[in-house]
Design a protein around this motif. Structure first.
Motif, PDB file in Angstrom:
ATOM      1  N   UNK A  36       6.662  30.343 -20.711  1.00 30.46           N
ATOM      2  CA  UNK A  36       6.583  29.051 -21.411  1.00 30.46           C
ATOM      3  C   UNK A  36       5.319  28.299 -21.029  1.00 30.46           C
ATOM      4  N   UNK A  37       4.990  28.303 -19.737  1.00 30.40           N
ATOM      5  CA  UNK A  37       3.783  27.614 -19.268  1.00 30.40           C
ATOM      6  C   UNK A  37       2.530  28.190 -19.920  1.00 30.40           C
ATOM      7  N   UNK A  38       2.456  29.523 -19.979  1.00 28.31           N
ATOM      8  CA  UNK A  38       1.305  30.183 -20.601  1.00 28.31           C
ATOM      9  C   UNK A  38       1.275  29.936 -22.106  1.00 28.31           C
ATOM     10  N   UNK A  39       2.444  29.982 -22.733  1.00 26.97           N
ATOM     11  CA  UNK A  39       2.560  29.767 -24.186  1.00 26.97           C
ATOM     12  C   UNK A  39       2.091  28.363 -24.579  1.00 26.97           C
ATOM     13  N   UNK A  40       2.562  27.359 -23.854  1.00 30.23           N
ATOM     14  CA  UNK A  40       2.176  25.974 -24.162  1.00 30.23           C
ATOM     15  C   UNK A  40       0.705  25.720 -23.864  1.00 30.23           C
ATOM     16  N   UNK A  41       0.183  26.375 -22.821  1.00 26.78           N
ATOM     17  CA  UNK A  41      -1.244  26.222 -22.490  1.00 26.78           C
ATOM     18  C   UNK A  41      -2.126  26.771 -23.609  1.00 26.78           C
ATOM     19  N   UNK A  42      -1.735  27.925 -24.184  1.00 20.73           N
ATOM     20  CA  UNK A  42      -2.493  28.503 -25.294  1.00 20.73           C
ATOM     21  C   UNK A  42      -2.477  27.575 -26.508  1.00 20.73           C
ATOM     22  N   UNK A  43      -1.331  26.985 -26.793  1.00 23.12           N
ATOM     23  CA  UNK A  43      -1.238  26.063 -27.925  1.00 23.12           C
ATOM     24  C   UNK A  43      -2.101  24.831 -27.698  1.00 23.12           C
ATOM     25  N   UNK A  44      -2.080  24.320 -26.467  1.00 18.39           N
ATOM     26  CA  UNK A  44      -2.873  23.120 -26.165  1.00 18.39           C
ATOM     27  C   UNK A  44      -4.359  23.393 -26.306  1.00 18.39           C
ATOM     28  N   UNK A  45      -4.777  24.569 -25.821  1.00 15.52           N
ATOM     29  CA  UNK A  45      -6.197  24.939 -25.920  1.00 15.52           C
ATOM     30  C   UNK A  45      -6.640  25.072 -27.376  1.00 15.52           C
ATOM     31  N   UNK A  46      -5.690  25.397 -28.251  1.00 13.73           N
ATOM     32  CA  UNK A  46      -6.023  25.606 -29.670  1.00 13.73           C
ATOM     33  C   UNK A  46      -5.570  24.428 -30.530  1.00 13.73           C
ATOM     34  N   UNK A  47      -5.467  23.238 -29.869  1.00 10.02           N
ATOM     35  CA  UNK A  47      -5.083  22.013 -30.602  1.00 10.02           C
ATOM     36  C   UNK A  47      -3.730  22.171 -31.310  1.00 10.02           C
ATOM     37  N   UNK A  48      -2.814  22.877 -30.643  1.00  7.01           N
ATOM     38  CA  UNK A  48      -1.437  23.084 -31.120  1.00  7.01           C
ATOM     39  C   UNK A  48      -1.370  23.823 -32.463  1.00  7.01           C
ATOM     40  N   UNK A  49      -2.406  24.614 -32.699  1.00  8.24           N
ATOM     41  CA  UNK A  49      -2.409  25.509 -33.869  1.00  8.24           C
ATOM     42  C   UNK A  49      -2.232  26.936 -33.341  1.00  8.24           C
ATOM     43  N   UNK A  50      -1.284  27.663 -33.911  1.00  5.49           N
ATOM     44  CA  UNK A  50      -0.975  29.002 -33.425  1.00  5.49           C
ATOM     45  C   UNK A  50      -2.161  29.941 -33.624  1.00  5.49           C
ATOM     46  N   UNK A  51      -2.677  30.516 -32.522  1.00  3.29           N
ATOM     47  CA  UNK A  51      -3.747  31.519 -32.667  1.00  3.29           C
ATOM     48  C   UNK A  51      -3.210  32.769 -33.365  1.00  3.29           C
ATOM     49  N   UNK A  52      -4.035  33.454 -34.072  1.00  2.00           N
ATOM     50  CA  UNK A  52      -3.590  34.662 -34.799  1.00  2.00           C
ATOM     51  C   UNK A  52      -3.959  35.947 -34.065  1.00  2.00           C
ATOM     52  N   UNK A  53      -4.145  35.819 -32.760  1.00  2.51           N
ATOM     53  CA  UNK A  53      -4.497  37.003 -31.976  1.00  2.51           C
ATOM     54  C   UNK A  53      -3.242  37.819 -31.644  1.00  2.51           C
ATOM     55  N   UNK A  54      -3.482  39.106 -31.394  1.00  4.62           N
ATOM     56  CA  UNK A  54      -2.363  39.989 -31.046  1.00  4.62           C
ATOM     57  C   UNK A  54      -1.737  39.568 -29.718  1.00  4.62           C
ATOM     58  N   UNK A  55      -2.575  39.163 -28.762  1.00  2.00           N
ATOM     59  CA  UNK A  55      -2.073  38.769 -27.450  1.00  2.00           C
ATOM     60  C   UNK A  55      -1.143  37.560 -27.549  1.00  2.00           C
TER      61      UNK A  55
END
Length: 277
Positions: free
Chosen positions: A235-254
């Protein structure tokens, strides 16, 4: 292939289609075999009832043999069958998937010998003391044997005593080390005649130390905590990725792999047993 050792009109022995013929305790029996379909909720509940009851008797084989053996004589049943049948019907509580033993209703022996008077149990510093009225009256004899079963549901280290005292002694002492003595204790006592031809109903002596957690409950709690710990990391990693991308879901495989694990773990936590409170 089935054989007909008793002639064309006798009982078969073997397999015919989906039927199997055999002898059980001197009686001819036939049963159906084949693949089972997906079990219904009622079937699942019945499976759990059987599993819970069977687990209760896991370390009580000799006690059950004496406690129900007299009833089983001259029938197609054995002592374990009778004990399972009674307790599965009368000594369970809860609904599937949380069916448990109701220790106050468990019967570890059943018979016509009368129950004794003034049964008491006391927890001492180094064990348990059980007392009863030692006098003989009616069908009760001073040389009747005393059987005691002490259940420890938290770890399953049950203690079985088949001839711990005579009725005439009026008491018995069971040494128990401190680690067990402070766990949940469910004690039972039965009396059996010296010739083994009569037995009393078992008597529940009452819970000691309250209800603890069973091994299964502890296992569920440990599993829940492991999943919770992993979920918090994801969850911590998931929310950090969203925050870094301005809460827009990245379309990367990772990110998709991370998101999938996040959703799976979140769903597991909502349905796993062992949740605190």
């Amino acid at each position: 292939m089935a054989k007909a050792p008793n002639g064309p009109y006798g009982h078969l022995n073997g397999k015919v289609g989906k039927l199997v013929f055999y002898m059980l305790n001197g009686q001819p029996v036939v049963r159906l075999i084949g693949r089972k379909g997906k079990p219904s909720k009622l079937q699942l509940a019945n499976y759990q009832k059987m599993a819970v009851t069977t687990n209760l008797f896991r370390k009580m084989g000799r006690f059950i043999k004496l406690g129900y053996g007299i009833q089983a004589k001259g029938t197609v049943h054995n002592a374990h069958n009778l004990a399972t049948s009674y307790n599965k019907k009368h000594a369970l509580k809860g609904e599937y998937p949380d069916i448990r033993i109701d220790y106050s209703k468990v019967k570890l022996s059943q018979g016509l010998l009368s129950e004794t008077k003034d049964l008491k149990i006391k927890k001492l510093a180094d064990g348990l003391e059980i007392t009863w009225d030692p006098k003989a009256y009616g069908d009760l004899k001073i040389n009747d044997s005393v059987m005691v079963m002490i259940c420890f549901p938290e770890n399953g280290q049950d203690l079985e005593y088949l001839n711990i005292a005579r009725r005439s002694e009026g008491k018995c002492f069971i040494p128990i080390y401190e680690g067990l003595l402070n766990q949940q204790i469910e004690p039972y006592i039965s009396f059996i005649s010296a010739d083994g031809e009569q037995v009393s109903d078992s008597v529940y002596l009452g819970n000691l130390n309250g209800e603890g957690k069973t091994r299964e409950e502890k296992h569920h709690e440990q599993k829940y905590q492991l999943v919770k710990s992993r979920f918090e990391q994801v969850e911590s990693s998931y929310l950090a990725h969203l925050k870094e991308n301005n809460h827009i879901r990245p379309h990367t495989k990772a990110f998709k792999v991370l998101e999938k694990e996040y959703e799976v773990l979140k769903n597991q936590l909502e349905h796993l047993p062992g949740k605190p409170g």
